[in-house]
Design an enzyme around this catalytic site. Structure first.
Site, PDB file in Angstrom:
ATOM      1  N   THR A   1       1.789   2.301  -4.190  1.00 17.67           N
ATOM      2  CA  THR A   1       1.693   2.421  -2.730  1.00 17.67           C
ATOM      3  C   THR A   1       1.098   1.106  -2.227  1.00 17.67           C
ATOM      4  OG1 THR A   1      -0.416   3.617  -2.986  1.00 17.67           O
ATOM      5  CG2 THR A   1       1.555   4.928  -2.598  1.00 17.67           C
TER       6      THR A   1
ATOM      7  N   LYS B   1      -0.895   4.314 -11.092  1.00 20.49           N
ATOM      8  CA  LYS B   1      -1.050   3.687  -9.779  1.00 20.49           C
ATOM      9  C   LYS B   1      -2.368   4.169  -9.171  1.00 20.49           C
ATOM     10  CE  LYS B   1      -0.282   4.998  -6.153  1.00 20.49           C
ATOM     11  NZ  LYS B   1      -1.077   5.623  -5.024  1.00 20.49           N
TER      12      LYS B   1
ATOM     13  N   THR C   1      -4.604   8.452  -3.943  1.00 14.46           N
ATOM     14  CA  THR C   1      -4.000   9.133  -5.088  1.00 14.46           C
ATOM     15  C   THR C   1      -4.019   8.254  -6.320  1.00 14.46           C
ATOM     16  OG1 THR C   1      -2.615  10.534  -3.766  1.00 14.46           O
ATOM     17  CG2 THR C   1      -1.850  10.067  -5.981  1.00 14.46           C
TER      18      THR C   1
ATOM     19  N   GLU D   1      -7.829  -1.628  -3.357  1.00 15.29           N
ATOM     20  CA  GLU D   1      -7.467  -2.163  -2.048  1.00 15.29           C
ATOM     21  C   GLU D   1      -8.475  -3.207  -1.583  1.00 15.29           C
ATOM     22  OE1 GLU D   1      -5.011   1.593  -0.153  1.00 15.29           O
ATOM     23  OE2 GLU D   1      -7.120   1.334   0.311  1.00 15.29           O
TER      24      GLU D   1
ATOM     25  N   ASN E   1      -6.617   0.004   5.335  1.00 13.89           N
ATOM     26  CA  ASN E   1      -6.777   1.416   5.649  1.00 13.89           C
ATOM     27  C   ASN E   1      -6.864   1.737   7.128  1.00 13.89           C
ATOM     28  OD1 ASN E   1      -6.754   2.948   3.114  1.00 13.89           O
ATOM     29  ND2 ASN E   1      -8.272   1.391   2.573  1.00 13.89           N
TER      30      ASN E   1
ATOM     31  N   THR F   1       1.015   2.372   9.770  1.00 12.19           N
ATOM     32  CA  THR F   1       1.847   1.626  10.719  1.00 12.19           C
ATOM     33  C   THR F   1       2.508   0.413  10.083  1.00 12.19           C
ATOM     34  OG1 THR F   1      -0.152   0.479  11.408  1.00 12.19           O
ATOM     35  CG2 THR F   1       0.544   2.374  12.711  1.00 12.19           C
TER      36      THR F   1
END
Lengths: 399, 399
Positions: free
Chosen positions: B147, B173, B184, B267, B394, B399
């Site tokens: 993702t 992942k 996740t 992230e 995040n 979007t």
């Protein structure tokens, strides 16, 4: 006004050089009469020296206090035996300059952890602060306790006890608001009502429970968190059994105003959000879920991005360790004075317009309501979003 | 290679249009032989439809499985009864196309919560994926489950059981790494060893406990977290009582590599940090403190800012709800292959050079060691920092 709104309290603030910026960093609040005192302290295992000191003082007796010294820029935490010795030196000096015994002085500190308290700077500061004490000093004191706060936080409540007007005044500082209690939260409240120490402690604890404790997330507390109240009786009216509810209401209301101001001025905060959980088996379970949602970085960044990504809210709720039936839950968001918008209806997505959800998330303040449909338990917490500015402030806090 | 490294496994990946970007978003992994299966799932109260489905399947039987369908871009969580029905439709179709019964197909999903699964897109994707299955498809499959991951995560281990070479392959992942399990985390592991289902479950649970579970912070888990292993026996060697330790070691090692890769690709992550707590009364208490430190935004932003503001680490430790004596604790930081630097020595700041501490914090990977001096309990977690990039990712995830 803040802490000098009640009769018989004076305050002063000076810049003594703890903050490199040259901003106000030392506040002194003193009473013309001896005060009963009550306080709620951090539950962190690692307690700053001033917290250890105040706890020891209040365990010993809870009346006869005359002043509180508060410095910002240095937490005097994790400073070893030297830290406690430094509190004794500061309170000793403040007592000497004020003409009171050293053991009538209390102390609070906020700022960087692990750096020895610059006692020489505080000494020089106190020598200027004592002669500057005045009834107009409340606002300056509220400014002097700020760290990354952008504005002073003050509140005043007036009420009448048996026909006699009494006043409650308070000031607070917060700042790092993602884990609010991880940044130091300090509040000093004063009143010219007369209240015995046991009653004062009970009143304060009740007020804190629905104000400062509701901006707590996950029970985290800093090494320095302190909410303290001093009552000097200067107004000539006592809080008795009959007038306790009235006083409680005013005190709680004042604490809620200060607590709300702390969240609204959270580091980098752009949103004020109330997380309300209802339909839980108990209020405690509702609160646990509300807190878990309130401290989720994924939820907080969605608030910041004005992205009504409500799945993150449900995911955070489900990870709080409280059992519930995901097929029974419902979720709303609500802009103040508007009808709540249903997003998730008993286990399935509701029909709503995305633009309507986005409009609510774009408000500077809104409410999230989660209904578990299990019982009557309900509770709430106040929180804010997690922004780029938060990371900037805390990535470079000391530099 | 990843999941197709062991004999008898084939994989394919296609872009079926779930991700607006047009990137790969559907992976299919199939075995030429029936597999025993084991899995560890999220403990979140809110479980995604594929998790509910797989749990039900594995509760029913744990052998005879032939394939796993994994989609990214949509979590199929909080999608109500329709969500579960959609899993049935997808596994039914995959089984039909592969020529196996529908109940031999498992499914995993990751992505946005609360949006119905686009079954039509997946149907079209599966029709292209099935004929594309190949032994070279492992890497593409690892890419298709990403993702916000920036790179695929794959690992392979080879060992010899009674003279016969066997292989374990895996892909994973992650992504949102502040609360790793809130984003996740999916992992699929394959092996050509033959293992009975009970043994496979025990081996997997042990491996997960010291790998994927150590990158958990605070027990938070997403609605979709799944670690699954399939064993097809194609190598002609069985894991028996005697060879279990050998297989366990290889499996654990593979899981640790994948878990570490997830943290390193968190992230916005710029730092990989091991938080090690020792001298606790029990390993559980050590782990609880380590996790509490690892999820503190104030600690994480200090890592990001390369600011050795160690007071925040002690404050976070003290708020974990585990009693300890703050005057007995010590704290070190350590750059790999170097002597640890003592920052806090039994309750008081140690003597060290600030520039030396900063140099360690400037490394892309370092270790924090907290010693409580109470007992023999020791444990660790792996975490990363909290950066501006995390907030960017995040705040605008959808979007």
């Amino acid at each position: 006004m803040s802490v000098t709104a009640p009769q018989g309290f004076r305050a002063a603030a000076v810049a003594c050089g703890i903050k490199a910026s040259g901003a106000l960093d030392l506040a002194l609040v003193a009473s013309t009469r001896p005060c009963t005192a009550a306080a709620v302290f951090t539950t962190n295992q690692v307690k700053a020296a001033p917290v250890r000191y105040d706890q020891a003082m209040l365990a010993h007796r809870r009346a006869g206090f005359r002043a509180v010294v508060i410095n910002s820029g240095n937490a005097n935490a994790c400073t070893g035996p030297q830290g406690l010795s430094d509190v004794y030196r500061v309170t000793e000096l403040a007592g000497f300059l004020l003409g009171f015994p050293a053991d009538t002085i209390l102390m609070m500190s906020t700022g960087v952890i692990g750096v020895p308290l610059p006692v020489d700077k505080i000494r020089a500061g106190l020598m200027r602060a004592v002669p500057a004490l005045s009834e107009a000093g409340g606002e300056a004191a509220a400014r002097a306790i700020m760290t990354t706060d952008t504005r002073p936080k003050m509140a005043v409540r007036r009420l009448t006890l048996n026909g006699i007007p009494v006043t409650i005044g308070g000031m607070a500082k917060g700042a790092g608001m993602i884990h609010p209690h991880m940044a130091t939260m300090l509040a000093l409240i004063t009143t010219d009502a007369e209240i015995d120490a046991d009653r004062l402690q009970a009143l304060l604890r009740s007020a804190v429970d629905v104000s400062f404790h509701r901006i707590t997330v996950d029970g985290d507390q800093s090494t320095n968190d302190t909410v303290m109240i001093l009552a000097n009786g200067a107004a000539g009216a006592a809080v008795d059994e009959g007038s306790m509810p009235l006083f409680q209401e005013a005190l709680t209301d004042l604490c809620m105003e200060l607590a709300k101001a702390i969240v609204q001025d959270g580091e980098g905060a752009t949103k004020f959000v109330e997380i309300r959980v209802r339909g839980a088996r108990t209020p405690e379970e509702a609160r646990r879920i509300a807190r878990h949602i309130a401290r989720s970085p994924l939820v907080k960044t969605a608030f910041y991005g004005e992205d009504p990504n409500w799945g993150r809210i449900l995911a955070a709720a489900g990870a709080a360790g409280v059992p519930f039936d995901p097929d029974a839950i419902s979720l709303w968001i609500q802009r103040e004075n508007e009808t709540p918008l249903l997003l998730f209806d008993r286990g399935a997505p509701a029909f709503y317009f995305e633009e309507e959800a986005r409009r609510i998330f774009q408000a500077s303040a809104f409410r999230v309501i989660l209904d578990l449909d299990m019982g009557e338990g309900e509770d709430w917490v106040w929180t804010c979003d997690l922004s780029h500015e938060y990371v900037t402030i805390n990535g470079k806090y000391r530099t």
